[in-house]
Scaffold this motif. Structure first.
Motif, short mmCIF file in Angstrom:
data_model
loop_
_atom_site.label_atom_id
_atom_site.label_comp_id
_atom_site.label_asym_id
_atom_site.label_seq_id
_atom_site.Cartn_x
_atom_site.Cartn_y
_atom_site.Cartn_z
N LEU A 36 0.82 -1.21 0.00
CA LEU A 36 0.00 0.00 0.00
C LEU A 36 0.85 1.26 0.00
O LEU A 36 0.33 2.37 0.15
CB LEU A 36 -0.93 0.02 1.22
N SER A 37 2.17 1.11 -0.20
CA SER A 37 3.08 2.25 -0.16
C SER A 37 3.43 2.75 -1.57
O SER A 37 4.34 3.55 -1.73
CB SER A 37 4.37 1.89 0.58
N LYS A 38 2.71 2.23 -2.56
CA LYS A 38 2.91 2.68 -3.94
C LYS A 38 1.59 2.62 -4.68
O LYS A 38 0.65 1.94 -4.25
CB LYS A 38 3.94 1.79 -4.65
N SER A 39 1.48 3.34 -5.77
CA SER A 39 0.26 3.33 -6.58
C SER A 39 0.25 2.09 -7.48
O SER A 39 1.30 1.61 -7.90
CB SER A 39 0.18 4.59 -7.44
N TRP A 40 -0.96 1.57 -7.78
CA TRP A 40 -1.07 0.41 -8.66
C TRP A 40 -2.48 0.34 -9.23
O TRP A 40 -3.39 1.06 -8.82
CB TRP A 40 -0.74 -0.89 -7.93
N SER A 41 -2.63 -0.55 -10.21
CA SER A 41 -3.91 -0.79 -10.85
C SER A 41 -4.33 -2.23 -10.60
O SER A 41 -3.48 -3.14 -10.57
CB SER A 41 -3.81 -0.53 -12.36
N THR A 42 -5.62 -2.46 -10.44
CA THR A 42 -6.10 -3.82 -10.20
C THR A 42 -5.93 -4.72 -11.41
O THR A 42 -5.93 -5.94 -11.30
CB THR A 42 -7.59 -3.80 -9.82
N SER A 43 -5.78 -4.12 -12.59
CA SER A 43 -5.70 -4.89 -13.83
C SER A 43 -4.27 -5.08 -14.33
O SER A 43 -4.06 -5.73 -15.36
CB SER A 43 -6.53 -4.20 -14.92
N GLN A 44 -3.29 -4.54 -13.64
CA GLN A 44 -1.91 -4.61 -14.11
C GLN A 44 -0.97 -5.08 -13.01
O GLN A 44 -0.17 -4.30 -12.48
CB GLN A 44 -1.46 -3.25 -14.65
N ASP A 45 -1.08 -6.35 -12.67
CA ASP A 45 -0.20 -6.97 -11.69
C ASP A 45 -0.07 -6.17 -10.41
O ASP A 45 0.97 -5.55 -10.14
CB ASP A 45 1.21 -7.18 -12.30
N ASP A 63 -13.17 4.39 -4.15
CA ASP A 63 -12.72 5.72 -3.78
C ASP A 63 -13.76 6.34 -2.85
O ASP A 63 -14.86 6.69 -3.28
CB ASP A 63 -12.54 6.58 -5.04
N ILE A 64 -13.44 6.45 -1.58
CA ILE A 64 -14.39 6.94 -0.58
C ILE A 64 -14.77 8.38 -0.83
O ILE A 64 -15.94 8.77 -0.72
CB ILE A 64 -13.80 6.76 0.83
N GLU A 65 -13.80 9.19 -1.19
CA GLU A 65 -14.04 10.62 -1.38
C GLU A 65 -14.93 10.87 -2.60
O GLU A 65 -15.87 11.68 -2.55
CB GLU A 65 -12.72 11.37 -1.54
N LYS A 66 -14.66 10.16 -3.70
CA LYS A 66 -15.43 10.36 -4.92
C LYS A 66 -16.68 9.48 -4.99
O LYS A 66 -17.49 9.64 -5.90
CB LYS A 66 -14.55 10.08 -6.15
N ALA A 67 -16.81 8.56 -4.05
CA ALA A 67 -17.95 7.64 -4.01
C ALA A 67 -18.10 6.87 -5.32
O ALA A 67 -19.18 6.83 -5.92
CB ALA A 67 -19.24 8.39 -3.67
N GLU A 68 -17.00 6.24 -5.76
CA GLU A 68 -17.06 5.45 -6.99
C GLU A 68 -16.04 4.33 -6.94
O GLU A 68 -15.00 4.42 -6.28
CB GLU A 68 -16.79 6.35 -8.20
N TRP A 69 -16.37 3.24 -7.64
CA TRP A 69 -15.45 2.11 -7.78
C TRP A 69 -14.46 2.42 -8.90
O TRP A 69 -14.83 2.99 -9.92
CB TRP A 69 -16.22 0.83 -8.05
N THR A 70 -13.22 2.02 -8.68
CA THR A 70 -12.17 2.36 -9.63
C THR A 70 -11.19 1.20 -9.76
O THR A 70 -11.17 0.29 -8.93
CB THR A 70 -11.42 3.63 -9.17
N ASN A 71 -10.38 1.24 -10.81
CA ASN A 71 -9.34 0.22 -11.01
C ASN A 71 -7.99 0.66 -10.43
O ASN A 71 -7.03 -0.10 -10.50
CB ASN A 71 -9.16 -0.06 -12.50
N HIS A 72 -7.95 1.86 -9.87
CA HIS A 72 -6.66 2.41 -9.46
C HIS A 72 -6.62 2.75 -7.97
O HIS A 72 -7.58 3.28 -7.42
CB HIS A 72 -6.33 3.67 -10.27
N TYR A 73 -5.50 2.40 -7.37
CA TYR A 73 -5.18 2.85 -6.01
C TYR A 73 -4.03 3.85 -6.13
O TYR A 73 -2.96 3.53 -6.66
CB TYR A 73 -4.76 1.67 -5.13
N SER A 74 -4.23 5.06 -5.65
CA SER A 74 -3.22 6.11 -5.75
C SER A 74 -2.65 6.40 -4.37
O SER A 74 -3.37 6.86 -3.47
CB SER A 74 -3.82 7.40 -6.34
N TYR A 75 -1.38 6.10 -4.21
CA TYR A 75 -0.72 6.30 -2.92
C TYR A 75 -0.44 7.78 -2.68
O TYR A 75 0.00 8.50 -3.58
CB TYR A 75 0.61 5.54 -2.88
N LYS A 76 -0.72 8.22 -1.47
CA LYS A 76 -0.38 9.57 -1.04
C LYS A 76 0.27 9.48 0.34
O LYS A 76 -0.29 8.82 1.23
CB LYS A 76 -1.62 10.46 -0.97
N PRO A 77 1.42 10.14 0.52
CA PRO A 77 2.04 10.12 1.86
C PRO A 77 1.11 10.74 2.89
O PRO A 77 0.27 11.58 2.57
CB PRO A 77 3.31 10.95 1.67
#
Length: 361
Positions: free
Chosen positions: A52-61, A307-321
């Motif tokens: 969880l310390s980096k950004s990734w996509s559910t569809s790309q490994d 995405d809790i803030e946008k209230a939508e399902w997504t394929n991407h997890y974007s890491y933020k410090p």
């Protein structure tokens, strides 16, 4: 001839096998850990982590990592220790501790009073370090369970009373709410009737048990759901589960505001295979991460992100410090960690700023 990735198995990414009723814990913005679960007719010992310390996509490994030495568990209660260095878990009437740094399990002993019942949950008091497991203490068949309490500092097992309405409750969800200094326990099924519930109880070491009167879009009755804290425990996120005796599977999301005691409904997954039960969840920043579980159809992707803030399902997890707390900059540990030359320079600049401010006034 050029060697391809497919010809190098050692370089291929690890993809975990789908399981139901695995156990999981997570450290926000760091790692999600998953162990055990059920597949076919067998309890699996599969164990892995998700970065969880980096950004990734559910569809790309997604950055899964296979871990060795897993436990063959099913719907086993577990929680992080206060220092977040270990994972406490109960499996087959035995308590274990997994040390993240050493990547190894340690048995804390098999006790006659630790229930063998499955479908329990655990939560850790971040102030005292005590770990609470409702219905974790007592007999399996007579339903006379009480709450098991594990004192990590002394390695002692204790017991606390349980609300009468919660006796025999299983496949419920539990999480700690720091602002309330209490554990929240949601839903679950009655062991004798298999009827599910949508009540929300709180347990405070000082005040004991109480049934909370909530408002808003109250979730329907369910078990085998996930219920995890977000926004430093000010919000609880609920996703999915199973209605009475498996009549239907659920793909809905709810946010519970701890302070106002209000439920707010999010967005359903809305795709075949999106409804889940017996899954595991984590929250990192504004993202709910869902893995595994059973579904109402073929699962195209074991890993889902909301995405809790946008209230939508997504394929991407974007890491933020994590945001920097201004008060941390003035703690002694921060100052002592600077080289002496940098410390002198910082003090000098601070003095100039103070003089300029005074001069301005």
């Amino acid at each position: 001839m050029k060697t391809t990735l497919a010809q190098q198995p050692e370089l291929q990414s690890f993809q975990p096998e789908q399981t139901i009723y695995s156990s999981s814990v997570f450290i926000e913005r760091e790692t999600m850990y998953v162990v055990g679960g059920h597949q076919g007719r067998l309890d699996r010992s599969q164990m892995f982590s998700l970065d969880l310390s980096k950004s990734w996509s559910t569809s790309q490994d997604p950055p899964f990592k296979k871990l060795s030495g897993g436990l063959a568990t099913l719907a086993a209660p577990g929680a992080l220790t206060k220092d977040k260095k270990s994972w406490f878990i109960i499996s087959n009437a035995t308590a274990y501790s997994y040390n993240f740094a050493a990547s190894s399990w340690k048995s804390l002993g098999e006790k006659y009073y630790i229930t063998e019942r499955r479908g329990l949950a655990a939560a850790t008091d971040p102030d005292t370090g005590a770990i609470y497991v409702p219905n974790g203490y007592g007999g399996f068949l007579d339903g006379s369970n009480e709450m098991l309490v594990y004192n990590a500092s002394s390695s002692d097992f204790l017991k606390e009373g349980l609300h009468p309405a919660l006796m025999g409750r299983h496949f419920y969800a539990a999480a700690w709410a720091p602002t309330l200094k209490a554990m929240l326990m949601f839903g679950g099924g009655d062991y004798n009737t298999n009827n599910t519930n949508n009540d929300l109880y709180s347990y405070s070491p000082e005040l004991g048990w109480s049934l909370l009167t909530t408002k808003g879009d109250i979730p329907s009755s369910r078990d085998s759901t996930c219920f995890v804290p977000a926004h430093e425990g000010r919000t609880m996120v609920l996703f999915g589960g199973m209605s009475d005796q498996g009549a239907s599977l659920l793909d809905d999301v709810y946010l519970y505001d701890v302070e106002s005691m209000t439920w707010k409904r999010g967005k359903n997954v809305g795709v075949v295979g999106g409804a889940r039960y017996g899954h595991v969840c984590a929250v990192s920043d504004n993202y709910l991460i869902v893995w595994g579980g059973g579904s109402d159809g073929p699962i195209s992707n074991l890993l889902m992100v909301y995405d809790i803030e946008k209230a939508e399902w997504t394929n991407h997890y974007s890491y933020k410090p994590a945001p920097v707390n201004p008060t941390d900059l003035f703690q002694p540990s921060s100052a002592l960690s600077l080289p002496r030359s940098n410390l002198k320079a910082a003090v000098g600049v601070l003095g100039i700023v103070v003089m300029l401010v005074i001069g301005g006034f």
